[in-house]
Design an enzyme around this catalytic site. Sequence first.
Site, PDB file in Angstrom:
ATOM      1  N   HIS A 218      38.949  46.304  47.505  1.00 16.71           N
ATOM      2  CA  HIS A 218      40.054  45.583  46.849  1.00 16.71           C
ATOM      3  C   HIS A 218      39.621  44.865  45.581  1.00 16.71           C
ATOM      4  O   HIS A 218      40.469  44.441  44.797  1.00 16.71           O
ATOM      5  CB  HIS A 218      40.679  44.585  47.832  1.00 16.71           C
ATOM      6  CG  HIS A 218      41.454  45.274  48.911  1.00 16.71           C
ATOM      7  ND1 HIS A 218      42.813  45.456  48.850  1.00 16.71           N
ATOM      8  CD2 HIS A 218      41.046  45.887  50.053  1.00 16.71           C
ATOM      9  CE1 HIS A 218      43.211  46.134  49.910  1.00 16.71           C
ATOM     10  NE2 HIS A 218      42.160  46.401  50.666  1.00 16.71           N
TER      11      HIS A 218
ATOM     12  N   ASP B  66      39.610  41.250  37.824  1.00 17.37           N
ATOM     13  CA  ASP B  66      40.412  41.284  39.050  1.00 17.37           C
ATOM     14  C   ASP B  66      40.513  42.720  39.524  1.00 17.37           C
ATOM     15  O   ASP B  66      40.639  43.630  38.696  1.00 17.37           O
ATOM     16  CB  ASP B  66      41.828  40.749  38.760  1.00 17.37           C
ATOM     17  CG  ASP B  66      42.401  39.935  39.910  1.00 17.37           C
ATOM     18  OD1 ASP B  66      42.054  40.240  41.069  1.00 17.37           O
ATOM     19  OD2 ASP B  66      43.180  39.010  39.652  1.00 17.37           O
TER      20      ASP B  66
HETATM   21  P1  ADQ Z   1      43.682  38.211  45.663  1.00 16.96           P
HETATM   22  O1  ADQ Z   1      42.537  37.837  44.812  1.00 16.96           O
HETATM   23  O2  ADQ Z   1      44.046  37.289  46.744  1.00 16.96           O
HETATM   24  O3  ADQ Z   1      43.462  39.660  46.315  1.00 16.96           O
HETATM   25  P2  ADQ Z   1      46.287  38.913  44.183  1.00 16.96           P
HETATM   26  O4  ADQ Z   1      46.370  40.384  44.213  1.00 16.96           O
HETATM   27  O5  ADQ Z   1      46.575  38.368  42.841  1.00 16.96           O
HETATM   28  O6  ADQ Z   1      44.915  38.322  44.593  1.00 16.96           O
HETATM   29  O7  ADQ Z   1      47.348  38.186  45.148  1.00 16.96           O
HETATM   30  C1  ADQ Z   1      47.605  38.554  46.444  1.00 16.96           C
HETATM   31  C2  ADQ Z   1      48.885  37.883  46.990  1.00 16.96           C
HETATM   32  O8  ADQ Z   1      48.716  36.476  47.147  1.00 16.96           O
HETATM   33  C3  ADQ Z   1      50.123  38.064  46.120  1.00 16.96           C
HETATM   34  O9  ADQ Z   1      51.148  38.537  46.955  1.00 16.96           O
HETATM   35  C4  ADQ Z   1      50.440  36.686  45.584  1.00 16.96           C
HETATM   36  O10 ADQ Z   1      51.832  36.417  45.479  1.00 16.96           O
HETATM   37  C5  ADQ Z   1      49.835  35.782  46.624  1.00 16.96           C
HETATM   38  N1  ADQ Z   1      49.377  34.527  45.996  1.00 16.96           N
HETATM   39  C6  ADQ Z   1      48.426  34.400  45.053  1.00 16.96           C
HETATM   40  N2  ADQ Z   1      48.289  33.122  44.704  1.00 16.96           N
HETATM   41  C7  ADQ Z   1      49.168  32.414  45.430  1.00 16.96           C
HETATM   42  C8  ADQ Z   1      49.523  31.017  45.487  1.00 16.96           C
HETATM   43  N3  ADQ Z   1      48.939  30.141  44.695  1.00 16.96           N
HETATM   44  N4  ADQ Z   1      50.469  30.649  46.383  1.00 16.96           N
HETATM   45  C9  ADQ Z   1      51.083  31.551  47.133  1.00 16.96           C
HETATM   46  N5  ADQ Z   1      50.822  32.876  47.102  1.00 16.96           N
HETATM   47  C10 ADQ Z   1      49.870  33.300  46.256  1.00 16.96           C
HETATM   48  C11 ADQ Z   1      42.477  40.728  46.351  1.00 16.96           C
HETATM   49  C12 ADQ Z   1      41.894  41.126  45.008  1.00 16.96           C
HETATM   50  C13 ADQ Z   1      43.005  41.534  44.044  1.00 16.96           C
HETATM   51  C14 ADQ Z   1      43.856  42.639  44.658  1.00 16.96           C
HETATM   52  C15 ADQ Z   1      44.294  42.267  46.071  1.00 16.96           C
HETATM   53  C16 ADQ Z   1      44.955  43.457  46.762  1.00 16.96           C
HETATM   54  O11 ADQ Z   1      41.117  40.051  44.473  1.00 16.96           O
HETATM   55  O12 ADQ Z   1      42.462  41.973  42.812  1.00 16.96           O
HETATM   56  O13 ADQ Z   1      45.021  42.833  43.862  1.00 16.96           O
HETATM   57  O14 ADQ Z   1      43.181  41.876  46.860  1.00 16.96           O
HETATM   58  O15 ADQ Z   1      44.123  44.588  46.750  1.00 16.96           O
END
Ligand code: ADQ
Length: 455
Positions: free
Chosen positions: A156, A364
């Site tokens: 991921h 990311d």
């Molecule tokens: P994450 O680094 O957690 O995931 P991301 O893909 O941006 O990041 O977000 C995942 C989910 O978390 C989204 O549905 C978002 O809405 C929610 N989210 C993020 N910040 C939040 C907040 N402050 N409050 C509430 N909800 C929040 C990892 C990798 C990413 C990759 C994902 C999926 O780091 O690059 O996109 O896995 O593979």
Amino acid sequence: MARLVIVSNRVPDQAELAGARAGGLLVGLADALVPGTLWFGWSGRRAEQTSTTTRGMEVNGITYATINLGEGDYQSFYLGFSNGTLWPLFHMMPSLTVFDREQYTVYRKVNKAFAAALLPLLKPGDLIWIHDYQLLGVAAELRVLGVTNRIGFFLHIPFPAPALLEILPPSDEILKAMLANDVIGFHTERDRAHFLGAVEAVLGIGATAHGVLTLDGHVTKVVVTPIGIDADAFTAQAIRASRRVATKRMVESLAGRALMVGVDRLDYTKGLPARLDAYGRFLSTYPEHRRQISFLQVAAPSREEVDRYRALREELNYKTGAINGAYSDFDWVPLRYMNRTVSRSLIAGFYRTARIGLVTPLRDGMNLVAKEYVAAQNAADPGVLILSRFAGAAAGLQEALKVNPIDIDSVAEAINRALIMPLDERQARHVALLERVRAASASVFCQTFTAALTT
Ligand code: ADQ
């Protein structure tokens, strides 16, 4: 149809299953979660010792089987090698990367413990789908235990350039362990090319033109399967959210100003200090927009036991104070900073209200916030997505305003450009972006990966 067995470091808890807390994996895998599926991993609880047997729970026909992690294993496997070594290195931040041989030994031991606890739950014909950097060695451990099922692995987060992976002392062991999978998937062509380059550089194994690698007679196919969201469902959620009292209160509080929104986990890869600096630069360079914009940054607390994350929180508190101290007026606060988790339904309303979505990670894997922001827009009057070229999402979202997140002047220019962009250009960009987000959906992600795993 074969049963799908999902293996991930964390199994979602009740709050995540109810949609109350952030969970990127749960969003991306929603389509694979059909009745009969088994999801195995860590419960999120710590105990004296790592469990050797699982505890099961069934929700909507899906079985969640979990183990607890011993306190020492949590420190060395989770905080240590996973988040102190692999996380910064894979995000191509070598200066933040530390290595401790003892922590790596524990990482391998915990991967072995995952495999041993999963073994009794497996049936012939199961498709095993392992997720993310904490579990790079699980497939190899399952093979040692005699498992011959098809096993796939999806990363991921980004995969680093070969020269950076070589910094990792056990890079050869880790790559060999990964090649025990039958399929390995990445979000982007760049990640896949980095992985194939690293295998060539470290192990001397070249891939075929189709990305097939062979180690000791075992064949691994390397694929690109970008994760996505269910765009139509998210649009519907955003429309519902816009009718909620909370969203209406937010709109009222703007007093006609444009909203810019950022939503992230509080993590140093998300580029938050540079983002606040860019906003400060925007306010100083474009004084005509002062009082016309309000920036809401939501940063969910994350890995708070780690010093670096605590230091980042302090830095953001300081920068927020500096911006608001310099520019606030008695009836205008330029930056609203929420250092807490906010429910998805509230966030969907923020996105829909926002004239700009500001997504500027330094690096990311994908970044689902960018896709959610696009899906949440009102097509008649859509907002503008400003997106870091170093997010995996940038590879598929051509019509976003692309920025280099460390070039704060370019980010300030993009904010200005988004604010003055005519409606017809915003609509044209949004139509194209929405089409792309709908096409690279969560269900396409699950289907293409499991199809590669089946054949
Ligand atoms: P994450 O680094 O957690 O995931 P991301 O893909 O941006 O990041 O977000 C995942 C989910 O978390 C989204 O549905 C978002 O809405 C929610 N989210 C993020 N910040 C939040 C907040 N402050 N409050 C509430 N909800 C929040 C990892 C990798 C990413 C990759 C994902 C999926 O780091 O690059 O996109 O896995 O593979």
